[in-house]
Write an enzyme that holds these catalytic residues in place. Structure first.
Site, PDB file in Angstrom:
ATOM      1  CE  LYS B  67      -3.694   1.840   2.627  1.00  0.00           C
ATOM      2  NZ  LYS B  67      -4.781   1.562   3.975  1.00  0.00           N
ATOM      3  CB  SER B 142      -8.087   3.418   2.966  1.00  0.00           C
ATOM      4  OG  SER B 142      -7.375   2.860   3.763  1.00  0.00           O
ATOM      5  CB  SER B 166      -8.332   0.463   5.648  1.00  0.00           C
ATOM      6  OG  SER B 166      -9.220   1.676   6.151  1.00  0.00           O
TER       7      SER B 166
END
Lengths: 101, 458
Positions: B67, B142, B166
């Site tokens: 990420k 997210s 997330s």
């Protein structure tokens, strides 16, 4: 504890933006006034709870006083540290003047 | 079979047998990325392969994706935001160091809601990632790009953060396994902070076994992270096949209330039946403060992030604060307000007290049961723009996931079926540092179904 019925005022939004170092235009100020009021309205749900004798939890680890020996260790070099700066001057970060005289 | 289709377990066996090389495996994934990234927008940065050399270690040759909130030395890290569009970190996060030392290679940095603020991926400043099962639907957020990367077989594993759901939400929306470890199990050092007492560092894989393997590498004390735990790291795969006979699993009644999509409820209940047939015993339990969790979270998290994002001054790194997107500004404003003089007691202090009650709910529950099973999301994946006009509606996506971040407990998201063509997941929650148990339950359930074999049509 006073119940918060009224919406946020524009003045409060402006003050918050100053604290947060965010420059908001009038459109944003108005939008945040509405959206934040809405979220705060939802958050007011917590007023339903009785909090007598409950201690606050700031973090969940049960750890405290996590220290290391105060010894100098290798870190980033000055060049590395300055590598993302917009402006550097002789090994320093360049910032806006605080004193204007 | 293409190499990108392998699980980590299969890849390690194949590499050991010299059926293919580490370079072949990486190239297979890179080829897949080149084919699909335009359509799915999973990756913001794809790493070049200069001077590829074979590695040794437990994860030798395994390609991974990170990420874009994990600092990677000399590889651009944006946090999904224009503020860091050109930021090149000078050091690796501790987790990245561990992964590289164990032999993994980095394919690239994945897309996310900017600063991890979001539940759909739509808050990325660089256009959202798309759900590989149906690109007109969100992949969840997210950690959207990371979930997509594994679901679309662009990477064998990917890494994310879970502050309010997330990892678990995109895992459920994309039919992959996603772990939110115990807070403090995995070092946060070098990972751009969102809400520091909630951020949990976890990962996505195709199977529960793979997930357990990865945690063996990432878990452990880190002197750079003052909140990281010295709790010994278990051998997470050793007893994963021991089954779930006589395990007591709690079903929290507050997670099956009106407003939940009945199709999701049906799928989760079906999963419980499967677990029961495998020997687990169920008990209805209560987590009585669940209804206050979202309000608590939306005071504490914005407060913490308003402090964490104060460092983006555009002087030492990054662009001016004017480059923050609308959601970031909104949360900074909310957090600054709730921490400000005159409001701290009413909001932040009060929320910290409710946090005590929520944490206690779990402690009490785990006196009665070994683990808890619950849905991850009250709804199936939604369409783009379905919730973007209503921030509060978007925040409600997290209703079943924020409690675990408030309490600090671990939770493993595992696929449990489909509503139409869209995936649904459940979560297995346990006490602090019970990841070994969660993997055992997740693996046993997973292997009794075929969800983990499903792939999107791409």
């Amino acid at each position: 504890m006073a119940k918060r019925n009224e919406l946020l005022t524009i003045e409060e939004v402006k003050h918050t933006a100053t604290l947060a170092k965010l420059k908001l235009d009038p459109e944003e100020l108005a939008k945040f006034k509405d959206q934040l009021s809405q979220v705060l309205g939802y958050i007011n749900k917590l007023q339903e709870l009785k909090m007598k004798d409950i201690l606050p939890t700031s973090q969940v680890t049960d750890l405290s006083n996590v220290f290391r020996k105060d010894e100098i260790r290798p870190s980033l070099t000055q060049t590395e540290t300055l590598s993302n700066a917009k402006e550097a001057y002789q090994g320093f970060f360049k910032v806006e003047a605080i004193f204007t005289e | 079979m293409e190499l990108y289709q392998l699980t980590i377990k299969e890849a390690l066996i194949g590499l050991a047998k010299k059926e293919f090389s580490q370079k072949d495996l990486r190239e297979s994934c890179l080829k897949r990325i080149r084919k699909l990234n335009q359509k799915l927008n999973a990756f913001l940065t794809v790493a070049e392969t200069k001077n590829f050399s074979e590695t040794g270690g437990i994860l030798a040759g395994i390609p991974i994706a990170l990420k874009d909130i994990y600092l990677t030395k000399e590889m651009r890290t944006t946090a999904g935001s224009f503020v860091l569009e050109n930021y090149i970190p000078q050091y690796n996060s501790s987790v990245v160091e561990r992964l590289l030392k164990s032999g993994a290679n980095i394919l690239g940095k994945t897309n996310l809601d900017a600063w991890a603020h979001g539940s759909s991926g739509e808050n990325s400043d660089f256009n959202p990632s798309k759900n590989p099962y149906d690109p007109s639907f969100v992949p969840g957020g997210s950690s959207s790009g990371s979930a997509v990367a594994v679901a679309a077989e662009m990477s064998l594993a990917s890494f994310g953060t879970d502050t309010g759901g997330s990892i678990r939400l995109p895992a459920s929306f994309c039919n992959v396994v996603g772990l939110k470890p115990t807070y403090g199990r995995v070092s946060r050092y070098g990972i751009i902070a969102m809400a520091s007492s909630h951020d949990s560092i976890g990962h996505f894989t195709k199977t529960v076994f793979d997930n357990a393997l990865i945690l063996k590498i990432t878990a452990g004390h880190d002197p750079h992270d003052g909140t990281s735990s010295r709790e010994p790291v278990a051998d997470y795969t050793k007893r994963i096949n021991q089954g779930i006979k006589n395990l007591k699993i709690g079903i929290p009644k507050e997670y099956f209330q009106k407003g939940m999509d009945p199709r999701i409820e049906a799928l989760v209940k079906k999963a419980l039946q499967v677990m029961e047939s495998l020997g687990a015993k169920f008990e209805e339990i209560s987590l009585p403060h669940t209804e206050y969790a979202l309000a608590t979270y939306y005071i504490l998290q914005p407060s913490e992030l308003s402090s964490n994002l104060a460092r983006y001054d555009g002087i030492r790194f990054g662009e001016d604060r004017a480059c923050f997107g609308a959601e970031a500004k909104r949360r900074i404003m909310l957090g600054t307000y709730t921490l400000s003089a005159g409001y701290y007691d009413a909001y932040y202090l009060k929320a910290m007290k409710v946090r005590t009650l929520i944490k206690r709910d779990f402690t009490e529950a785990f006196k009665k049961v070994d683990a808890i099973v619950a849905p991850v999301s009250p709804t199936r994946p939604f369409k783009f723009k379905e919730k973007t006009n209503d921030p509060l509606a978007m925040y409600l996506s997290d209703i079943y996931t924020v409690t675990m971040n408030l309490a600090g407990v671990p939770s493993l998201a595992v696929p449990c079926g489909f509503v139409g063509s869209l995936p649904v997941g459940l979560q297995v929650i346990g006490p602090f540092f019970s990841e070994e148990l969660l993997f055992r339950i997740g693996h046993t359930y997973e292997q009794a179904n075929n969800w983990y074999k499903m792939r999107p049509k791409l």
